[in-house]
Design a protein around this motif. Structure first.
Motif, PDB file in Angstrom:
ATOM      1  N   GLY A 196       0.825  -1.197   0.000  1.00 46.14           N
ATOM      2  CA  GLY A 196       0.000   0.000   0.000  1.00 46.14           C
ATOM      3  C   GLY A 196       0.859   1.247   0.000  1.00 46.14           C
ATOM      4  O   GLY A 196       2.046   1.210   0.366  1.00 46.14           O
ATOM      5  N   ALA A 197       0.293   2.378  -0.411  1.00 48.01           N
ATOM      6  CA  ALA A 197       1.042   3.632  -0.511  1.00 48.01           C
ATOM      7  C   ALA A 197       0.385   4.704   0.354  1.00 48.01           C
ATOM      8  O   ALA A 197      -0.815   4.964   0.239  1.00 48.01           O
ATOM      9  CB  ALA A 197       1.120   4.092  -1.963  1.00 48.01           C
ATOM     10  N   LEU A 198       1.192   5.316   1.216  1.00 45.48           N
ATOM     11  CA  LEU A 198       0.759   6.437   2.048  1.00 45.48           C
ATOM     12  C   LEU A 198       1.594   7.649   1.660  1.00 45.48           C
ATOM     13  O   LEU A 198       2.814   7.651   1.829  1.00 45.48           O
ATOM     14  CB  LEU A 198       0.964   6.117   3.529  1.00 45.48           C
ATOM     15  N   ASP A 199       0.955   8.669   1.133  1.00 45.85           N
ATOM     16  CA  ASP A 199       1.654   9.860   0.636  1.00 45.85           C
ATOM     17  C   ASP A 199       1.155  11.071   1.411  1.00 45.85           C
ATOM     18  O   ASP A 199      -0.061  11.251   1.594  1.00 45.85           O
ATOM     19  CB  ASP A 199       1.370  10.021  -0.857  1.00 45.85           C
ATOM     20  N   LEU A 200       2.069  11.875   1.887  1.00 48.00           N
ATOM     21  CA  LEU A 200       1.705  13.082   2.636  1.00 48.00           C
ATOM     22  C   LEU A 200       2.439  14.279   2.063  1.00 48.00           C
ATOM     23  O   LEU A 200       3.669  14.312   2.028  1.00 48.00           O
ATOM     24  CB  LEU A 200       2.074  12.914   4.115  1.00 48.00           C
ATOM     25  N   GLN A 216       1.449  -4.794   3.672  1.00 41.22           N
ATOM     26  CA  GLN A 216       2.457  -3.818   4.068  1.00 41.22           C
ATOM     27  C   GLN A 216       2.150  -2.464   3.414  1.00 41.22           C
ATOM     28  O   GLN A 216       1.497  -2.400   2.377  1.00 41.22           O
ATOM     29  CB  GLN A 216       3.844  -4.293   3.633  1.00 41.22           C
ATOM     30  N   PHE A 217       2.668  -1.393   4.032  1.00 45.07           N
ATOM     31  CA  PHE A 217       2.469  -0.046   3.502  1.00 45.07           C
ATOM     32  C   PHE A 217       3.799   0.690   3.455  1.00 45.07           C
ATOM     33  O   PHE A 217       4.616   0.576   4.375  1.00 45.07           O
ATOM     34  CB  PHE A 217       1.484   0.754   4.363  1.00 45.07           C
ATOM     35  N   GLY A 218       3.997   1.449   2.387  1.00 39.73           N
ATOM     36  CA  GLY A 218       5.141   2.337   2.280  1.00 39.73           C
ATOM     37  C   GLY A 218       4.673   3.764   2.508  1.00 39.73           C
ATOM     38  O   GLY A 218       3.758   4.234   1.825  1.00 39.73           O
ATOM     39  N   ALA A 219       5.260   4.460   3.485  1.00 42.87           N
ATOM     40  CA  ALA A 219       4.895   5.847   3.789  1.00 42.87           C
ATOM     41  C   ALA A 219       6.034   6.751   3.327  1.00 42.87           C
ATOM     42  O   ALA A 219       7.167   6.612   3.787  1.00 42.87           O
ATOM     43  CB  ALA A 219       4.646   6.011   5.284  1.00 42.87           C
ATOM     44  N   PHE A 220       5.738   7.673   2.407  1.00 45.45           N
ATOM     45  CA  PHE A 220       6.797   8.474   1.807  1.00 45.45           C
ATOM     46  C   PHE A 220       6.452   9.948   1.787  1.00 45.45           C
ATOM     47  O   PHE A 220       5.464  10.369   2.381  1.00 45.45           O
ATOM     48  CB  PHE A 220       7.131   7.961   0.397  1.00 45.45           C
ATOM     49  N   SER A 221       7.290  10.716   1.106  1.00 46.68           N
ATOM     50  CA  SER A 221       7.175  12.190   1.059  1.00 46.68           C
ATOM     51  C   SER A 221       7.313  12.738   2.484  1.00 46.68           C
ATOM     52  O   SER A 221       8.227  12.394   3.192  1.00 46.68           O
ATOM     53  CB  SER A 221       5.874  12.613   0.383  1.00 46.68           C
ATOM     54  N   ALA A 222       6.360  13.578   2.936  1.00 46.59           N
ATOM     55  CA  ALA A 222       6.503  14.213   4.249  1.00 46.59           C
ATOM     56  C   ALA A 222       6.465  13.207   5.389  1.00 46.59           C
ATOM     57  O   ALA A 222       7.038  13.463   6.459  1.00 46.59           O
ATOM     58  CB  ALA A 222       5.410  15.264   4.443  1.00 46.59           C
ATOM     59  N   TYR A 223       5.823  12.070   5.188  1.00 47.19           N
ATOM     60  CA  TYR A 223       5.861  11.021   6.216  1.00 47.19           C
ATOM     61  C   TYR A 223       7.316  10.700   6.570  1.00 47.19           C
ATOM     62  O   TYR A 223       7.686  10.647   7.744  1.00 47.19           O
ATOM     63  CB  TYR A 223       5.195   9.739   5.716  1.00 47.19           C
ATOM     64  N   PHE A 224       8.113  10.449   5.526  1.00 41.67           N
ATOM     65  CA  PHE A 224       9.504  10.073   5.770  1.00 41.67           C
ATOM     66  C   PHE A 224      10.307  11.242   6.338  1.00 41.67           C
ATOM     67  O   PHE A 224      11.032  11.084   7.326  1.00 41.67           O
ATOM     68  CB  PHE A 224      10.169   9.579   4.485  1.00 41.67           C
ATOM     69  N   PHE A 225      10.212  12.419   5.729  1.00 43.65           N
ATOM     70  CA  PHE A 225      11.071  13.529   6.128  1.00 43.65           C
ATOM     71  C   PHE A 225      10.812  13.962   7.573  1.00 43.65           C
ATOM     72  O   PHE A 225      11.745  14.278   8.314  1.00 43.65           O
ATOM     73  CB  PHE A 225      10.894  14.697   5.157  1.00 43.65           C
ATOM     74  N   VAL A 226       9.557  13.971   7.991  1.00 43.88           N
ATOM     75  CA  VAL A 226       9.234  14.356   9.367  1.00 43.88           C
ATOM     76  C   VAL A 226       9.727  13.297  10.348  1.00 43.88           C
ATOM     77  O   VAL A 226      10.428  13.602  11.319  1.00 43.88           O
ATOM     78  CB  VAL A 226       7.717  14.580   9.534  1.00 43.88           C
ATOM     79  N   MET A 227       9.372  12.035  10.090  1.00 46.06           N
ATOM     80  CA  MET A 227       9.743  10.978  11.032  1.00 46.06           C
ATOM     81  C   MET A 227      11.255  10.723  11.028  1.00 46.06           C
ATOM     82  O   MET A 227      11.822  10.306  12.037  1.00 46.06           O
ATOM     83  CB  MET A 227       8.971   9.705  10.721  1.00 46.06           C
ATOM     84  N   ASN A 228      11.904  10.992   9.915  1.00 48.56           N
ATOM     85  CA  ASN A 228      13.354  10.841   9.861  1.00 48.56           C
ATOM     86  C   ASN A 228      14.029  11.925  10.710  1.00 48.56           C
ATOM     87  O   ASN A 228      14.993  11.650  11.433  1.00 48.56           O
ATOM     88  CB  ASN A 228      13.840  10.931   8.415  1.00 48.56           C
TER      89      ASN A 228
END
Length: 496
Positions: free
Chosen positions: A197-201, A343-355
Motif C-alpha cells: 500500500g502507498a501512504l503519501d503526505l 504492508q504499507f510504504g509511507a513516503f514524502s513528508a511522512y519520511f522527512f518528518v519521522m526521519n
C-alpha cells in the motif's frame, strides 16, 4: 621405414582428405562460436529518457528517468537518473506574478539539458503535473490558476525537449500513481506478488492507496481504480484528502483554536517557550479554512507553545469528523475505507518528518514511539533551537507534524499498535524516489504492458553454451561416421 609408411597409408587419419575435413570442421566450430559471442556480446548501453516535474504545494521537483533504448517495447527497466529541487515555493504561490512561476523552473531545466545527451533532447518527453496546491488555487481563483499554467507552459516549451503538457492531477490519480511507483520499483508487479500500500503526505493533501481482498469497487466506486499490469488484475482502493496535508492541517488546527478570535492562544503542539505574533489573514487565506474565519478579530494573535503531546492529539482530532459514515466502514469525514491489508510504504513528508524525529523504525512498539515524540514536544524551545540548525519556521512545526502523522494513521486510517509495524517509512527504493511521478510517466509512456512481455527461454550464457556443445557433438558424430566408413573404402580392389 616401409612398415611405418604402410601403416600411415592404412590409417585413415593420415589421409589428406581426412585432414582437410578435420581442419574445416574445427574452423567451422570456431567460427560459429565466435559469431555467437560477437553477435550477442554485451555492448555499451544506450538509454532513452523522460522528465517529470512535480509541482507541489510547497515546492517543485524535477525528476529525470532513463531506460534501455533497445528494450523500448514495454520491457525496459525505468530508473531515476537525476533529481533537482526548484528553488522557492510551489508554483501556486506566484498568483501575483505568474511569470515567476515559469522562471523558477529554468535552473532545473538547464540541469536536465546537462544530464541528458544532446542528441536525445528532441525525443525526451517532458511532463508537468500539479497537485494539491494548484487544486486549491483553482478552487479559490480559477483565472489565476490558468495564468500560472500559461507561464509554466511558456517556459517548458522554450526548452529542446518533447513537451507533453502541464496539467492538474486529480487526487485519485496522485494516489494511484504513487502506488504504481512503489510496487514497480519493488518488482512486485512483474512477479504478481502481494502489493504494498502507498501512504503519501504532502503540504496540502494526503493519499492512501492499497489493494484489499474485501474491496471490489462495488461499495464507493469513486474510490476504485482498476489496473491490468503484466498480466495481473488489480482493483485499487485510493482516496486523496484535500486540506489534510501537513501544512493545511496545521491551518485547520490553528483555525480550531482561534475560532473565537482570541488575542493569544496556548498551542500544545508547539514547544514551551515558543512565542510568535501571527496574522489572522495569513492563517485564514486558504480555501481549507477561509469559511471558518471569525467575524470580529484583531489583525494578529500571539501564538504560544504548550509542549503537550496528549493535548496536541486532542487538538488534531478536532480537525477530523469521525461521527458520520453512510458506508459499512469509514476512515474520517464520511469517506469509505475497506479493511487495511498488507504492508504499507509511507513516503514524502511522512519520511522527512519521522526521519528528522529519528522515529522511522516501525519495529519499535508504537507506545515507545509516542513516548519519544511526547518527550520531544516537551523539550523547551530554547533547547530545540540550540540542537538544530534549520530555519525556525520549519523547526517549530515538527512537534505538530509528528503528532499529526501518528494521529492520522491511528485515528484516521485505523492502523493499530499491532499493525503499525506493517508501515515502512521510505524515501527511495533502489535509488529512485518514492512518489507519484514515476508511476505517472510509466502510464503516459505505456512502459507497463497489460500483458506480461515474452522472454527468451534461455539466458545468453545458456544459449551460447547449448549451441557450442551441440556443434561439437555434431562434429564428433560426423568424424565417427566418416571413420567407420573409411575402411570400406580402403579395402576396395585396387587396379594395378
Amino acid at each position: 621405414m616401409s612398415t611405418q609408411r604402410e601403416m600411415k597409408e592404412k590409417n585413415p587419419w593420415h589421409r589428406p582428405v581426412t585432414i582437410i575435413i578435420t581442419v574445416i570442421g574445427v574452423i567451422a566450430i570456431v567460427t560459429l562460436v565466435t559469431v555467437l559471442v560477437i553477435q550477442n556480446r554485451t555492448i555499451a548501453q544506450k538509454y532513452k529518457y523522460g522528465i517529470v516535474l512535480d509541482a507541489g504545494s510547497s515546492h517543485t521537483s524535477l525528476y529525470i528517468y532513463q531506460w534501455p533504448a533497445e528494450k523500448d517495447n514495454n520491457t525496459g527497466r525505468v530508473e531515476q537518473k537525476h533529481h533537482c529541487q526548484v528553488a522557492g515555493k510551489g508554483i501556486s504561490s506566484y498568483t501575483a506574478t505568474p511569470y515567476k512561476a515559469g522562471e523558477s523552473l529554468i535552473s532545473c531545466l538547464k540541469e536536465a539539458k546537462e544530464n541528458i545527451p544532446q542528441k536525445m533532447h528532441p525525443e525526451t518527453p517532458l511532463y508537468l503535473g500539479a497537485t494539491a496546491g494548484m487544486r486549491l488555487l483553482k478552487l479559490e481563483n480559477s483565472s489565476a490558476s490558468d495564468e500560472v499554467f500559461k507561464a509554466v507552459e511558456k517556459t517548458l516549451r522554450g526548452f529542446p525537449f518533447s513537451y507533453q503538457g502541464a496539467r492538474l492531477l486529480a487526487g485519485q490519480e496522485e494516489g494511484a500513481f504513487g502506488w504504481v511507483t512503489v510496487n514497480y520499483l519493488d518488482d512486485r508487479l512483474t512477479q504478481g506478488l502481494e502489493t504494498t500500500g502507498a501512504l503519501d503526505l504532502g503540504g496540502a493533501s494526503t493519499q492512501i492507496s492499497f489493494v484489499s481482498d474485501e474491496y471490489n469497487g462495488s461499495e464507493s466506486p469513486d474510490n476504485a481504480v482498476s489496473f491490468r499490469l503484466y498480466g495481473y488484475d488489480y482493483t485499487l482502493y485510493t482516496h486523496s484528502f484535500l486540506c489534510y496535508g501537513k501544512d493545511q492541517a496545521l491551518r485547520l488546527a490553528l483555525a480550531h483554536q482561534t475560532k473565537s478570535g482570541p488575542t493569544a492562544i496556548m498551542d500544545p503542539c508547539f514547544h514551551k517557550g515558543y512565542n510568535e505574533t501571527k496574522h489572522y489573514a495569513a492563517v485564514y487565506d486558504s480555501p481549507c479554512v477561509s469559511d471558518q474565519k471569525p467575524q470580529i478579530v484583531s489583525e494578529t494573535f500571539i501564538h504560544l507553545g504548550g509542549g503537550n503531546f496528549t493535548q496536541c492529539q486532542e487538538v488534531i482530532k478536532s480537525v477530523f469528523n469521525f461521527t458520520s459514515c453512510r458506508y459499512s466502514r469509514c476512515s474520517f469525514n464520511g469517506i469509505f475505507q475497506p479493511p487495511l491489508q498488507g504492508q504499507f510504504g509511507a513516503f514524502s513528508a511522512y519520511f522527512f518528518v519521522m526521519n528528522f524525529l529519528n522515529l522511522t523504525d516501525t519495529s519499535v512498539p508504537l507506545k515507545t514511539v509516542m513516548q519519544k515524540l511526547s518527550d520531544y514536544c516537551a523539550t523547551p524551545w530554547t533547547q530545540i533551537k540550540k540542537e538544530h540548525d534549520i530555519p525556525l519556521k520549519y523547526l517549530a512545526e515538527y512537534c505538530f507534524s509528528g503528532t499529526y502523522i501518528l494521529t492520522l494513521m491511528m485515528e484516521g486510517y485505523n492502523f493499530t499498535s499491532e499493525t503499525y509495524s506493517s508501515i515502512k517509512y521510505i524515501q527511495k527504493i533502489k535509488n529512485s524516489d518514492a512518489g507519484w511521478t514515476l508511476g505517472y510517466m510509466l502510464n503516459l509512456t505505456n512502459m507497463i504492458p497489460a500483458e506480461a512481455p515474452d522472454s527468451p527461454p534461455l539466458t545468453y550464457t545458456s544459449y551460447v553454451s547449448v549451441v557450442t556443445v551441440m556443434a561439437i557433438l555434431l562434429f564428433v558424430i560426423f568424424i565417427l561416421i566418416l571413420y567407420s566408413l573409411w575402411p570400406k573404402c580402403n579395402t576396395e580392389p585396387k587396379i594395378i
